[in-house]
Design a protein around this motif. Structure first.
Motif, mmCIF file in Angstrom:
data_model
loop_
_atom_site.group_PDB
_atom_site.id
_atom_site.type_symbol
_atom_site.label_atom_id
_atom_site.label_comp_id
_atom_site.label_asym_id
_atom_site.label_seq_id
_atom_site.Cartn_x
_atom_site.Cartn_y
_atom_site.Cartn_z
ATOM 1 N N TYR A 96 40.287 47.172 34.914
ATOM 2 C CA TYR A 96 41.465 46.658 34.222
ATOM 3 C C TYR A 96 41.744 47.511 32.998
ATOM 4 C CZ TYR A 96 44.517 43.197 31.983
ATOM 5 O OH TYR A 96 45.570 42.558 31.398
ATOM 6 N N SER A 97 42.969 47.960 32.847
ATOM 7 C CA SER A 97 43.337 48.846 31.735
ATOM 8 C C SER A 97 43.566 48.059 30.448
ATOM 9 C CB SER A 97 44.612 49.618 32.079
ATOM 10 O OG SER A 97 44.402 50.425 33.204
ATOM 11 N N LEU A 98 42.891 48.477 29.385
ATOM 12 C CA LEU A 98 43.111 47.867 28.082
ATOM 13 C C LEU A 98 44.563 48.081 27.688
ATOM 14 C CD1 LEU A 98 39.874 48.969 26.206
ATOM 15 C CD2 LEU A 98 40.390 46.743 27.188
ATOM 16 N N GLY A 99 45.147 47.106 27.056
ATOM 17 C CA GLY A 99 46.547 47.185 26.685
ATOM 18 C C GLY A 99 47.459 46.625 27.762
ATOM 19 N N SER A 100 46.909 46.365 28.914
ATOM 20 C CA SER A 100 47.657 45.751 30.004
ATOM 21 C C SER A 100 47.671 44.246 29.777
ATOM 22 C CB SER A 100 46.953 46.089 31.325
ATOM 23 O OG SER A 100 47.640 45.560 32.418
ATOM 24 N N SER A 101 48.495 43.521 30.515
ATOM 25 C CA SER A 101 48.498 42.066 30.385
ATOM 26 C C SER A 101 48.704 41.413 31.748
ATOM 27 C CB SER A 101 49.579 41.607 29.406
ATOM 28 O OG SER A 101 50.850 42.015 29.858
ATOM 29 N N PHE A 102 48.135 40.241 31.908
ATOM 30 C CA PHE A 102 48.258 39.516 33.168
ATOM 31 C C PHE A 102 49.683 39.002 33.350
ATOM 32 C CE2 PHE A 102 43.848 39.835 33.723
ATOM 33 C CZ PHE A 102 43.562 39.440 35.012
ATOM 34 N N LEU A 103 50.105 38.917 34.594
ATOM 35 C CA LEU A 103 51.407 38.346 34.917
ATOM 36 C C LEU A 103 51.514 36.940 34.350
ATOM 37 C CD1 LEU A 103 51.591 39.227 38.699
ATOM 38 C CD2 LEU A 103 52.960 40.240 36.908
ATOM 39 N N VAL A 104 52.686 36.592 33.898
ATOM 40 C CA VAL A 104 52.950 35.234 33.462
ATOM 41 C C VAL A 104 53.694 34.548 34.610
ATOM 42 C CG1 VAL A 104 54.166 33.799 31.789
ATOM 43 C CG2 VAL A 104 53.075 35.929 31.050
ATOM 44 N N PRO A 105 53.100 33.499 35.202
ATOM 45 C CA PRO A 105 53.791 32.820 36.299
ATOM 46 C C PRO A 105 55.146 32.292 35.830
ATOM 47 C CG PRO A 105 51.542 32.022 36.091
ATOM 48 C CD PRO A 105 51.832 32.873 34.891
ATOM 49 N N ARG A 106 56.177 32.553 36.617
ATOM 50 C CA ARG A 106 57.514 32.117 36.239
ATOM 51 C C ARG A 106 58.400 32.101 37.476
ATOM 52 N NH1 ARG A 106 59.177 37.871 33.659
ATOM 53 N NH2 ARG A 106 59.279 38.877 35.674
ATOM 54 N N LEU A 107 59.516 31.464 37.347
ATOM 55 C CA LEU A 107 60.505 31.472 38.412
ATOM 56 C C LEU A 107 61.222 32.815 38.413
ATOM 57 C CD1 LEU A 107 62.083 27.935 37.954
ATOM 58 C CD2 LEU A 107 60.473 28.657 39.713
ATOM 59 N N GLY A 108 61.682 33.224 39.552
ATOM 60 C CA GLY A 108 62.468 34.447 39.614
ATOM 61 C C GLY A 108 61.711 35.583 40.255
ATOM 62 N N THR A 109 62.128 36.781 39.957
ATOM 63 C CA THR A 109 61.610 37.991 40.591
ATOM 64 C C THR A 109 60.560 38.664 39.711
ATOM 65 O OG1 THR A 109 63.754 38.352 41.628
ATOM 66 C CG2 THR A 109 62.277 40.239 41.502
ATOM 67 N N GLN A 110 59.481 39.137 40.354
ATOM 68 C CA GLN A 110 58.496 39.963 39.686
ATOM 69 C C GLN A 110 58.244 41.164 40.580
ATOM 70 O OE1 GLN A 110 55.152 38.315 37.739
ATOM 71 N NE2 GLN A 110 56.087 36.332 37.460
ATOM 72 N N THR A 111 58.020 42.320 40.009
ATOM 73 C CA THR A 111 57.826 43.547 40.769
ATOM 74 C C THR A 111 56.345 43.892 40.827
ATOM 75 O OG1 THR A 111 59.987 44.359 40.081
ATOM 76 C CG2 THR A 111 58.421 45.990 40.922
ATOM 77 N N ILE A 112 55.860 44.148 42.032
ATOM 78 C CA ILE A 112 54.485 44.585 42.251
ATOM 79 C C ILE A 112 54.563 45.932 42.945
ATOM 80 C CG2 ILE A 112 52.310 44.088 43.425
ATOM 81 C CD1 ILE A 112 53.093 41.105 43.276
ATOM 82 N N THR A 113 53.894 46.950 42.383
ATOM 83 C CA THR A 113 53.916 48.272 42.998
ATOM 84 C C THR A 113 52.526 48.641 43.485
ATOM 85 O OG1 THR A 113 53.561 49.358 40.876
ATOM 86 C CG2 THR A 113 55.833 49.077 41.565
ATOM 87 N N GLY A 114 52.473 49.462 44.492
ATOM 88 C CA GLY A 114 51.211 49.914 45.056
ATOM 89 C C GLY A 114 51.333 50.030 46.563
ATOM 90 N N ILE A 115 50.221 50.281 47.208
ATOM 91 C CA ILE A 115 50.184 50.423 48.654
ATOM 92 C C ILE A 115 49.377 49.269 49.222
ATOM 93 C CG2 ILE A 115 49.393 51.880 50.560
ATOM 94 C CD1 ILE A 115 49.690 54.253 48.615
#
Length: 60
Positions: free
Chosen positions: A31-50
């Motif tokens: 886990y990268s320092l300075g990163s933050s966990f997703l905040v659950p919410r309604l609507g769209t969230q983008t996840i990138t990767g393979i």
């Protein structure tokens, strides 16, 4: 949320506990320092990767 690497396997991200594991083994050392966990919410969230993303909604 940014991880330096994620091994192949079943990735589980627990937003309540703010943990991540692959096949039951923690990957928080990536886990990268300075990163933050997703905040659950309604609507769209983008996840990138393979890979394939499966999600389960949880209602408390």
């Amino acid at each position: 949320m940014t991880f330096a690497q994620i091994p192949a396997g079943n990735l589980v991200i627990d937003l309540d506990k703010q943990t991540a594991a692959v096949n039951g083994v923690s990957i928080m050392q990536y886990y990268s320092l300075g990163s933050s966990f997703l905040v659950p919410r309604l609507g769209t969230q983008t996840i990138t990767g393979i890979g394939t993303v499966y999600y389960r909604e949880r209602w408390v």
